[in-house]
Write a protein that holds these residues in place. Structure first.
Motif, mmCIF file in Angstrom:
data_model
loop_
_atom_site.group_PDB
_atom_site.id
_atom_site.type_symbol
_atom_site.label_atom_id
_atom_site.label_comp_id
_atom_site.label_asym_id
_atom_site.label_seq_id
_atom_site.Cartn_x
_atom_site.Cartn_y
_atom_site.Cartn_z
ATOM 1 N N LEU A 1 48.165 31.239 44.098
ATOM 2 C CA LEU A 1 46.921 30.477 44.031
ATOM 3 C C LEU A 1 46.369 30.211 45.432
ATOM 4 C CD1 LEU A 1 47.678 27.966 41.145
ATOM 5 C CD2 LEU A 1 46.081 29.878 41.118
ATOM 6 N N VAL A 2 47.264 29.953 46.380
ATOM 7 C CA VAL A 2 46.801 29.762 47.761
ATOM 8 C C VAL A 2 46.171 31.060 48.269
ATOM 9 C CG1 VAL A 2 47.484 29.197 50.115
ATOM 10 C CG2 VAL A 2 48.580 28.045 48.199
ATOM 11 N N VAL A 3 46.860 32.167 48.010
ATOM 12 C CA VAL A 3 46.330 33.460 48.450
ATOM 13 C C VAL A 3 44.974 33.707 47.807
ATOM 14 C CG1 VAL A 3 46.742 35.944 48.471
ATOM 15 C CG2 VAL A 3 48.655 34.376 48.756
ATOM 16 N N LEU A 4 44.896 33.470 46.508
ATOM 17 C CA LEU A 4 43.680 33.773 45.753
ATOM 18 C C LEU A 4 42.512 32.892 46.177
ATOM 19 C CD1 LEU A 4 42.539 35.270 43.185
ATOM 20 C CD2 LEU A 4 43.195 33.258 41.896
ATOM 21 N N LEU A 5 42.746 31.574 46.238
ATOM 22 C CA LEU A 5 41.641 30.647 46.472
ATOM 23 C C LEU A 5 41.189 30.634 47.928
ATOM 24 C CD1 LEU A 5 42.735 27.559 44.327
ATOM 25 C CD2 LEU A 5 41.090 29.315 43.738
ATOM 26 N N LEU A 6 42.124 30.848 48.859
ATOM 27 C CA LEU A 6 41.761 30.640 50.259
ATOM 28 C C LEU A 6 41.757 31.898 51.115
ATOM 29 C CD1 LEU A 6 43.663 27.320 51.056
ATOM 30 C CD2 LEU A 6 41.233 27.626 50.601
ATOM 31 N N VAL A 7 42.636 32.821 50.861
ATOM 32 C CA VAL A 7 42.895 33.844 51.877
ATOM 33 C C VAL A 7 42.436 35.255 51.501
ATOM 34 C CG1 VAL A 7 44.728 34.986 53.183
ATOM 35 C CG2 VAL A 7 44.833 32.543 52.812
ATOM 36 N N GLN B 1 36.040 42.907 44.465
ATOM 37 C CA GLN B 1 36.403 42.896 43.048
ATOM 38 C C GLN B 1 37.782 43.497 42.841
ATOM 39 O OE1 GLN B 1 33.449 43.560 44.242
ATOM 40 N NE2 GLN B 1 31.819 43.487 42.726
ATOM 41 N N ALA B 2 38.042 44.602 43.542
ATOM 42 C CA ALA B 2 39.351 45.243 43.413
ATOM 43 C C ALA B 2 40.451 44.337 43.977
ATOM 44 C CB ALA B 2 39.353 46.594 44.111
ATOM 45 N N ALA B 3 40.130 43.601 45.056
ATOM 46 C CA ALA B 3 41.120 42.675 45.620
ATOM 47 C C ALA B 3 41.463 41.608 44.588
ATOM 48 C CB ALA B 3 40.581 42.018 46.895
ATOM 49 N N ARG B 4 40.433 41.078 43.936
ATOM 50 C CA ARG B 4 40.631 40.065 42.908
ATOM 51 C C ARG B 4 41.441 40.618 41.741
ATOM 52 N NH1 ARG B 4 34.806 39.046 42.186
ATOM 53 N NH2 ARG B 4 34.502 38.353 44.310
ATOM 54 N N SER B 5 41.039 41.794 41.255
ATOM 55 C CA SER B 5 41.743 42.310 40.082
ATOM 56 C C SER B 5 43.191 42.622 40.436
ATOM 57 C CB SER B 5 40.997 43.503 39.486
ATOM 58 O OG SER B 5 41.614 44.704 39.834
ATOM 59 N N SER B 6 43.450 42.999 41.699
ATOM 60 C CA SER B 6 44.852 43.254 42.036
ATOM 61 C C SER B 6 45.659 41.962 42.009
ATOM 62 C CB SER B 6 45.002 43.995 43.371
ATOM 63 O OG SER B 6 44.420 43.295 44.411
ATOM 64 N N ILE B 7 45.036 40.835 42.368
ATOM 65 C CA ILE B 7 45.792 39.566 42.289
ATOM 66 C C ILE B 7 46.034 39.186 40.830
ATOM 67 C CG2 ILE B 7 45.884 37.130 42.873
ATOM 68 C CD1 ILE B 7 44.630 37.548 45.296
ATOM 69 N N VAL B 8 45.046 39.448 39.960
ATOM 70 C CA VAL B 8 45.240 39.129 38.544
ATOM 71 C C VAL B 8 46.437 39.905 38.004
ATOM 72 C CG1 VAL B 8 44.247 39.282 36.240
ATOM 73 C CG2 VAL B 8 42.828 38.539 38.145
ATOM 74 N N TRP B 9 46.454 41.208 38.270
ATOM 75 C CA TRP B 9 47.600 42.028 37.831
ATOM 76 C C TRP B 9 48.902 41.505 38.407
ATOM 77 C CZ3 TRP B 9 48.206 45.941 34.382
ATOM 78 C CH2 TRP B 9 47.028 46.479 33.829
ATOM 79 N N ALA B 10 48.888 41.276 39.724
ATOM 80 C CA ALA B 10 50.132 40.864 40.388
ATOM 81 C C ALA B 10 50.623 39.534 39.817
ATOM 82 C CB ALA B 10 49.911 40.743 41.893
ATOM 83 N N THR B 11 49.705 38.584 39.607
ATOM 84 C CA THR B 11 50.128 37.264 39.170
ATOM 85 C C THR B 11 50.726 37.300 37.759
ATOM 86 O OG1 THR B 11 48.347 36.387 40.513
ATOM 87 C CG2 THR B 11 49.416 34.861 39.022
ATOM 88 N N TRP B 12 50.124 38.093 36.880
ATOM 89 C CA TRP B 12 50.700 38.206 35.537
ATOM 90 C C TRP B 12 52.055 38.896 35.561
ATOM 91 C CZ3 TRP B 12 49.776 35.690 31.207
ATOM 92 C CH2 TRP B 12 48.534 35.058 31.037
ATOM 93 N N ILE B 13 52.152 39.974 36.325
ATOM 94 C CA ILE B 13 53.425 40.706 36.362
ATOM 95 C C ILE B 13 54.523 39.851 36.978
ATOM 96 C CG2 ILE B 13 54.634 42.685 37.375
ATOM 97 C CD1 ILE B 13 51.864 44.134 37.247
ATOM 98 N N ILE B 14 54.204 39.243 38.138
ATOM 99 C CA ILE B 14 55.213 38.453 38.844
ATOM 100 C C ILE B 14 55.598 37.224 38.011
ATOM 101 C CG2 ILE B 14 55.593 37.037 40.905
ATOM 102 C CD1 ILE B 14 53.785 39.122 42.366
ATOM 103 N N GLY B 15 54.573 36.569 37.415
ATOM 104 C CA GLY B 15 54.854 35.394 36.589
ATOM 105 C C GLY B 15 55.709 35.758 35.389
ATOM 106 N N GLY B 16 55.360 36.855 34.730
ATOM 107 C CA GLY B 16 56.140 37.294 33.574
ATOM 108 C C GLY B 16 57.585 37.567 33.969
ATOM 109 N N PHE B 17 57.745 38.205 35.123
ATOM 110 C CA PHE B 17 59.092 38.503 35.617
ATOM 111 C C PHE B 17 59.885 37.216 35.852
ATOM 112 C CE2 PHE B 17 61.964 38.812 39.201
ATOM 113 C CZ PHE B 17 62.744 39.904 38.868
ATOM 114 N N TYR B 18 59.261 36.258 36.579
ATOM 115 C CA TYR B 18 59.983 35.029 36.904
ATOM 116 C C TYR B 18 60.298 34.188 35.662
ATOM 117 C CZ TYR B 18 59.324 35.862 41.885
ATOM 118 O OH TYR B 18 59.365 36.388 43.138
#
Lengths: 527, 105
Positions: free
Chosen positions: A88-94, A265-282
């Motif tokens: 969320l920090v990466v997404l919202l700020l960086v 847009q691609a940067a955003r969509s890559s975070i969406v993918w990453a966050t779901w995958i990483i969250g699902g994993f954890y």
């Protein structure tokens, strides 16, 4: 050689062959500095999301967290939470400002604002330091893992083997190969974790609550709840959470991933993918961890490795015998190799692009010279980290990774945020802040119990982010206030561009303003 | 300083001002909320035992709070993306408006 060893080895061989094929294919596309550092900026959002997941789900996540939950219960899950919420920090700020301002490296982003070699050199120093600690941890982990799973390969040889492989991937295939190896490895890792989870749940009629119940009755309530509170414990836990949540936004090998995509847009969509995958994993880590507690047993886990690093492979062996163990071990191995390759790219980018091209050659090296320098630097970084890993073989792996997060949070995050958001920020402030964060994070760790043991001056064992992050910000602030000319005078001298430009660029992604305005003027009234 | 002028021209367009206002209105409250929610966990587990009680059978409130962090992350992620897709339109408008202002000025 026993049958088990042959099965395990053939999985290893299969994974290595797959990555070599990818590297061969990528080598034809690795034709210049841009493709070497950021895959030419042409990676798609979902691909990049998988690659970020791959970079992120390192040996610490796959092996470390499962082991921590297996041996110490709830508090092992802290790492999962922190690693995920950090997005969320990466997404919202960086992420978007970084993408809009950067080119190949983190230093590129800072020097879009500050035209000073000092800023670039300091940022490169941070990148190399952070990546090196992270890399040593991965290589040492590889040595331990292979040593335990394939006892006929000594750890020293394992470290050298991983080192040679990753050097080959990076030097030959560059970011294209590294990205695709990450993608393949992320898919394998997720498949492996799901397989482990299903294997565990199958023993408990697919009821996750039953797993928790069983742990509660066999180990006791303390496996379900955090360790008993105390003042020092509280400060230490908050400090760990701070390092985790901010550290991700300062990890160079994660941040440069946002430069491999073509637009915001691609940067955003890559975070969406990453966050779901990483969250699902954890989300699965408690099942894997507790599964290991129940099916392997805490004694068997800690007698194999006191820090629990091989709990997941041990669980695989219990569930599916040598074939499953071989598969999990091969995935863990691919994980380590791929993460290390990503780290080598970010560290070699800091060397070749920042130090060699921009500091030494004044940015005048030709595209060909830069490409050659990048490849040479990749090789040099790899050799350096192999030697360091051999020297640090006995250091605790989790400690090195946590240290990397602590340094990233303290040395990089303040300067990144203030470059984007603070109008009055100046060159001296940027350099002071980076050095203050770096020195305080490393210094407090050296003074702490992880290095000095009982003689520790700083009492807490988690990364000292709770002190070093504020010090990093303070360094930026005081350096700006007392150390140099104010932002407007630096601008008049050409040492920094106007904040208007940074503000508009970071928020819109406009880079070639004259062309873009000309194009916009020609479009029929889209207003 | 012609180049400098063009950045300022974009900055002064109504669309850009609206973009910044809309970003602030979303990002600042979201940031404050999730940081408080996130640090609530280590503060409560590090200094107190109130999360140690059982919530659902063997699952403690500490675990429930921890799983809630996952839900929070995914929710904020999608709220952000749906906002950000609107911001892209404003960026386009800012470009066009700045280009017009340039022709007139």
């Amino acid at each position: 050689m026993a049958t088990e060893d042959i099965i395990a080895l053939s999985f290893f061989a299969g994974v290595i062959a797959l990555t070599l094929v990818i590297t061969y294919w990528a080598s034809k596309r690795n034709t210049g500095a841009s493709s070497h550092y950021v895959a030419g900026g042409q990676i798609k959002g979902w691909q990049n999301g998988l690659a970020i997941s791959g970079d992120y789900l390192s040996a610490a996540s796959f092996l470390g967290i499962a082991g921590a939950i297996a041996l110490s219960g709830f508090s092992g899950f802290y790492l999962s939470i922190g690693f995920l919420v950090a997005y969320l920090v990466v997404l919202l700020l960086v992420a978007e400002p970084l993408r809009n301002l950067g080119k190949y490296t983190l230093a590129d982003m800072l020097t879009t604002r500050f035209n000073a070699k000092g800023v670039r050199a300091t940022s490169a120093l941070n990148t190399i330091t952070i990546s090196t600690f992270y890399m040593i941890a991965q290589l040492v982990g590889a040595g331990a893992l292979i040593g335990l799973l394939l006892p006929f390969i000594p750890p020293t040889l394992a470290i050298i083997l991983v080192g040679i492989l990753m050097t080959f991937y990076v030097v030959v295939g560059g970011m294209v190969a590294t990205t695709w190896i990450q993608i393949v490895k992320a898919v394998l890792l997720i498949a492996a974790t799901i397989a482990l989870t299903i294997g565990v749940l199958a023993q408990f009629s697919f009821n996750p609550i039953a797993v928790f119940s069983e742990v509660q009755s066999s180990v006791g309530q303390e496996a379900m709840v955090p360790p008993p509170p105390s003042f020092a414990e509280g400060i230490d836990t908050v400090s760990l959470f701070l390092a985790l949540v901010l550290g991700t936004a300062g990890l160079p090998h994660i941040l440069i991933r946002f430069l491999t995509v073509p637009d915001a847009q691609a940067a955003r969509s890559s975070i969406v993918w990453a966050t779901w995958i990483i969250g699902g994993f954890y989300l699965l880590t408690p099942i894997v961890g507790y599964g290991a507690t129940l099916l392997v047993g805490r004694d068997a886990i800690s007698s194999q490795d006191p820090s629990g690093n091989v709990a997941a492979p041990q669980l695989a062996e219990t569930l599916g015998g040598p074939a499953f163990l071989g598969f999990i071990a091969a995935v863990a191995f691919a994980t380590i190799v791929a993460v290390v390759a990503g780290l080598v790219i970010s560290a070699s980018g800091a060397f070749a692009h920042d130090f060699y091209n921009n500091v030494i050659r004044n940015g005048e090296a030709s595209e060909q010279e830069q490409f050659r320098a990048a490849r040479i630097a990749s090789g040099a970084v790899a050799v350096g980290s192999i030697i360091l890993a051999l020297a640090f073989q006995d250091v605790n792996v989790a400690f090195l990774v946590a240290l990397a997060f602590g340094i990233a949070a303290s040395a990089n995050v303040p300067v990144i945020l203030l470059t984007i958001f603070w109008k009055k920020f100046n060159t001296v402030g940027a350099i002071t802040g980076m050095l203050t964060g770096l020195i305080s994070a490393v210094g407090l760790t050296i003074l702490g119990p992880n290095v000095l043991g009982d003689a520790a001056i700083y009492p807490l064992s988690q990364p000292p982010a709770i002190f070093s992050v504020p010090l990093g910000f303070l360094g930026c602030y005081l350096g700006t206030l007392f150390g140099g000319k104010d932002a407007e005078r630096e601008m008049a001298e050409g040492k920094q561009v106007s904040y208007d430009e940074i503000f508009v660029r970071a928020n819109t992604g406009i880079t070639n303003i004259e062309e873009e305005l000309k194009e916009a003027a020609q479009e029929p009234s889209r207003n | 300083m012609a180049r400098e002028g063009e950045w300022v021209r974009v900055e002064r367009t109504p669309a850009f001002k609206q973009l910044i206002a809309s970003k602030k209105a979303f990002i600042i409250p979201a940031l404050i909320f999730f940081l408080i929610f996130y640090f609530g966990l280590p503060v409560l587990t590090g200094f107190t035992t109130i999360l140690n009680a059982s919530a659902i059978g063997p699952v403690s409130w500490a675990y429930v709070y921890a799983f809630a962090q996952f839900i929070m992350t995914w929710t904020l992620l999608h709220l952000y993306v749906s906002q950000a897709n609107k911001w892209d339109v404003l960026v386009d408008q800012a470009r066009v408006q700045a280009a017009k202002a340039g022709e007139e000025g």
